[in-house]
Design a protein around this motif. Structure first.
Motif: not given
Length: 809
Positions: A128-134, A153-154, A190-193
């Protein structure tokens, strides 16, 4: 959940622990109530059963955790923790980890959670509260070292943040763009999980053997979504009894309820009737109990305080003995005064003593077990129920009906005001921890309903009504007179306006009179004597006019609307049926009294009892002042006949032209009356004999309204001649009934002034009216409103600092 809904999945949601606000958001998204699951309240097996009951029809069940994953009762156990809920239901857990200010250390954190208990149930993690890269950088480290998948991630989405305040998040009702925010976040997730993998994890949940609620409480008939709609169509009745109606305060100020509590009340025979103390003018009609939950009344203190009609509605019902439960915010609302968040004090309902005030901090917080210290509405001394408290307010009068004890702690305190009709305090009760408490509440509501049913639901018989009529309250009249004399005006200067308020005080048995809610009842019936040519028109007119009353186009309907009064036409004996007029029909018109008795004695009693029943119904609906009216071709003939018999007068002296008879028609009318009286020899000392032989159903129905009003302490206004005959019939049956009757006007009918004299009444108006239908009675509604407003609102001599007038010798 919105993302899954967008995919066509049908989820249900649950909240771990005693939380109200998160379930409100779940409900907003899903459109169905969210449920709480709490093993402190219900133990392992009942918690599992409640889960099965509420998840049975869903594609996916989502449980939101509470606090830290392993944080339970007293902060040192796992009881009632998110982990214990997962363990009870054998549900796979997705750990959501806040990544703020953290990177590789998250691996150690996750491993710690995995190893804390032998069976952690953790099957995946969301960052949670992070970026795609991380997320992608950490994914291999987490999956290699922790052996669980990273499910996505969210990201930080500032525009989707939901604000918090002293009791947690703001409520959904306060967010005009909530659905837009949720939809936007669902698109992002829908895109990040990896929603497909999340569904795969969920599919790994163990199959649970459903345990029916009847296994725990055989006396219950379990409430379900299908038979517990908020539409008021609940049909699951306890032990074959009809539902008792429990009003539940639900709006922005009062929104904290456990849905399973409400379901349990339904299962025990309650119908849940929502209402708004903020927005409604008064309580719903025909309630048998009240439940006022917690919420944010402090944020709406001004609006709640200024809704005087709602507060008065509460006071009347509670003072009449209606059972009620009030928790936290609801408890505060019933106080005499309550502070808002700025510490400004506001007047509240005032049925409970004390002042509710803002402390600025949590005082008593968390789980408690309540032990009754005395017998009261919920049970006997020594009985227990579990609850929780969470509030930044306190009361000067918390009560001592219960002792609250913190689990695994030494701390305890007295709490709750309670009696045989109520329980109120800061604790939020969870009924399933002791269903007997809920059963006792419903029983109290049912008992109260039975009492009011006897006097407002089940129709009283004529005999019962007669026995209930008492003389008016002289002390209340004296107090009302004293109040009039205290007002800043010459003594008695409003004349009969003062007299009528004093009379109403005696009728209502209190100097604090209330006549805001007014209604006109029009008894509609046909008369067989029209066969003798005593009218200008036929019986078909009765039904036509009766229907017209409901279209607000008739004279008296227009008057009622202008006066703010209800109008209730009743078919008590019309010759034809109509589609909309209320039916209390005794017969299709009376017989021709020149040939046979107008009705049987039994029919006369039945018609009177129909009027009594109507008075009871209107009392139950909250009406405080009734007016009588009638519609029936030929009814001035029957009225003249009864007047002649009662007063021992010649028919010519009390018979008029009615709606406009010719000279020949008037002669036929007098002759018909003479023949009927000669044929039947009605006994003037027996009102029922007179009524049955030469009367009408409309007269009998109005007689019942006068008697019912007297028995129920409701003032009833006479209209003109026909209504006055009905009043005289009532007074001949019960002389004390006279003091409950108000006169309105002097009709042009010859017998009208004579009847007023016989009844020892003075009319307010002399307008040469002869319409009937209750028009004269309705015409004095505004006069009575003027008098009532002056009585309640005018300054006293003391307030204007003027020496009071002294009565003359």
């Amino acid at each position: 959940m919105q993302a899954f809904k967008n995919r066509g999945v049908h989820p249900v949601s649950f909240k771990c622990g005693p939380d109200y606000i998160d379930p409100l958001f779940h409900t907003q998204v899903l459109g169905i109530p969210s449920r709480n699951l709490d093993s402190y309240f219900t133990g392992r097996e009942l918690t599992k059963a409640l889960f099965c009951k509420n998840a049975a029809q869903a594609d996916l069940a989502v449980m939101e955790g509470v606090m830290g994953f392993y944080d339970g009762v007293a902060g040192i156990t796992t009881q009632a923790s998110s982990w214990e809920l997962a363990d009870i239901t054998d549900t796979p857990v997705i750990l959501v980890v806040n990544m703020r200010g953290m990177s590789r250390s998250v691996v150690a954190l996750i491993r710690g959670f995995l190893q804390m208990e032998k069976k952690s149930h953790i099957c995946g993690v969301i960052l949670n509260q992070t970026s795609e890269v991380m997320c992608e950088d950490l994914r291999p480290l987490i999956e290699e070292n922790c052996k669980i998948p990273v499910l996505g991630y969210v990201p930080k989405v500032a525009e989707c943040v939901i604000e918090s305040r002293h009791l947690g998040l703001v409520t959904p009702a306060e967010m005009t763009d909530l659905q837009e925010r949720i939809e936007k976040l669902a698109e992002i997730l829908e895109k990040t999980l990896d929603l497909d993998k999340i569904l795969t994890v969920a599919a790994g949940a163990s199959m649970l053997q459903e345990q029916k609620m009847e296994d725990f409480y055989p006396e219950l008939q379990v409430a379900t979504e299908e038979n517990c709609k908020e539409s008021g169509k609940e049909q699951n009745q306890s032990q074959g009894e009809h539902p008792v109606r429990i009003g539940v305060a639900r709006d922005e100020a009062f929104c904290f309820y456990y849905e399973d509590n409400l379901d349990l009340l339904r299962a025990m025979g309650a119908q849940i009737v929502p209402f708004s103390p903020l927005h409604d003018a008064k309580l719903p009609e025909n309630l048998h109990g009240l439940l006022i939950g917690g919420g944010y009344p402090e944020l709406y203190a001004k609006q709640l305080s200024e809704n005087e009609t709602m507060k008065e509605s509460f006071r009347r019902q509670i003072e009449a003995g209606m059972p009620y439960l009030a928790e936290c915010g609801g408890f505060m609302y019933l106080h005499e005064t309550m502070e808002d968040m700025k510490k400004e004090r506001w007047q509240m309902v005032g049925v409970l003593p004390g002042h509710a005030f803002y402390t600025g901090k949590l005082g008593r917080f968390g789980y408690v077990e309540l032990t009754a210290q005395k017998e009261q509405i919920l049970g006997e001394a020594g009985e227990t129920i579990r609850a929780h408290e969470f509030h930044y307010f306190d009361s000067s009068e918390n009560g001592d009906a219960f002792r609250a004890q913190k689990p695994r702690r030494k701390r305890g305190w007295d709490c709750m005001q309670a009696s045989e009709t109520h329980a109120a305090g800061f604790p939020h009760l969870y009924y399933y921890s002791n269903p007997a408490f809920a059963a006792n509440f419903v029983k109290a509501c049912r008992n109260w309903e039975q009492e009011t049913w006897q006097h407002g639901g089940r129709s009283m018989t004529l005999e019962e009504t007669i026995h209930r009529i008492r003389p008016v309250d002289q002390k209340a009249k004296e107090d009302a007179k004293e109040h009039w004399d205290s007002l800043g005006k010459p003594l008695g200067s409003l004349g009969r306006l003062e007299d009528v308020i004093i009379q109403i005080a005696g009728i209502q048995r209190t100097p604090q009179i209330h006549i805001e809610n007014k209604a006109l009842v029009i008894m509609c019936a046909d008369n067989g004597v029209v066969e003798e040519g005593v009218t200008q028109c036929g019986q078909e007119v009765t039904a036509s006019v009766a229907e017209n009353f409901l279209d607000e186009k008739s004279c008296v309907a227009i008057m009622c609307k202008r006066a703010g009064a209800g109008i209730f036409p009743v078919d008590i004996g019309m010759a034809v049926d109509t589609p909309r007029v209320e039916k209390r029909k005794i017969a299709y018109g009376t017989k021709n009294m020149t040939k046979e008795p107008a009705m049987t004695r039994a029919q006369a009693v039945a018609a009177i009892e129909a009027g009594i029943a109507k008075a009871q119904e209107l009392k139950n609906l909250g009406y405080e002042l009734l007016a009588t009216g009638e519609m029936g071709i030929g009814n001035t003939t029957t009225s003249s006949a009864m007047t002649a018999v009662f007063l021992g007068m010649e028919p010519e002296m009390v018979t008029g032209r009615g709606a406009g008879l010719s000279g020949d028609g008037l002669k036929r009318k007098v002759q018909a009356i003479r023949r009927a009286i000669f044929l039947h020899e009605p006994d003037a000392s027996d009102p029922l004999d007179v009524l049955s032989k030469v009367g009408g159903f409309d007269i009998a129905g109005m007689c019942g309204l006068f008697l019912g009003g007297a028995a129920l302490q409701i003032p009833v206004i006479m209209d003109g001649f026909i209504s006055q005959v009905a009043a005289l019939t009532a007074v001949r049956l019960v002389p004390e009934c006279a003091d409950y009757i108000l006169a309105s006007h002097v009709s042009q009918e010859p017998g009208a002034d004579i009847l007023l004299h016989a009844l020892q009444k003075e009319a307010f108006l002399t307008c040469e009216m002869r319409l009937g239908e209750g028009s004269g009675a309705v015409a004095i509604f505004p006069l009575l409103d003027f008098a009532s407003d002056i009585y309640h609102k005018m300054s006293t001599f003391a307030q204007i600092e003027v020496e009071a007038y002294q009565p003359l010798d």
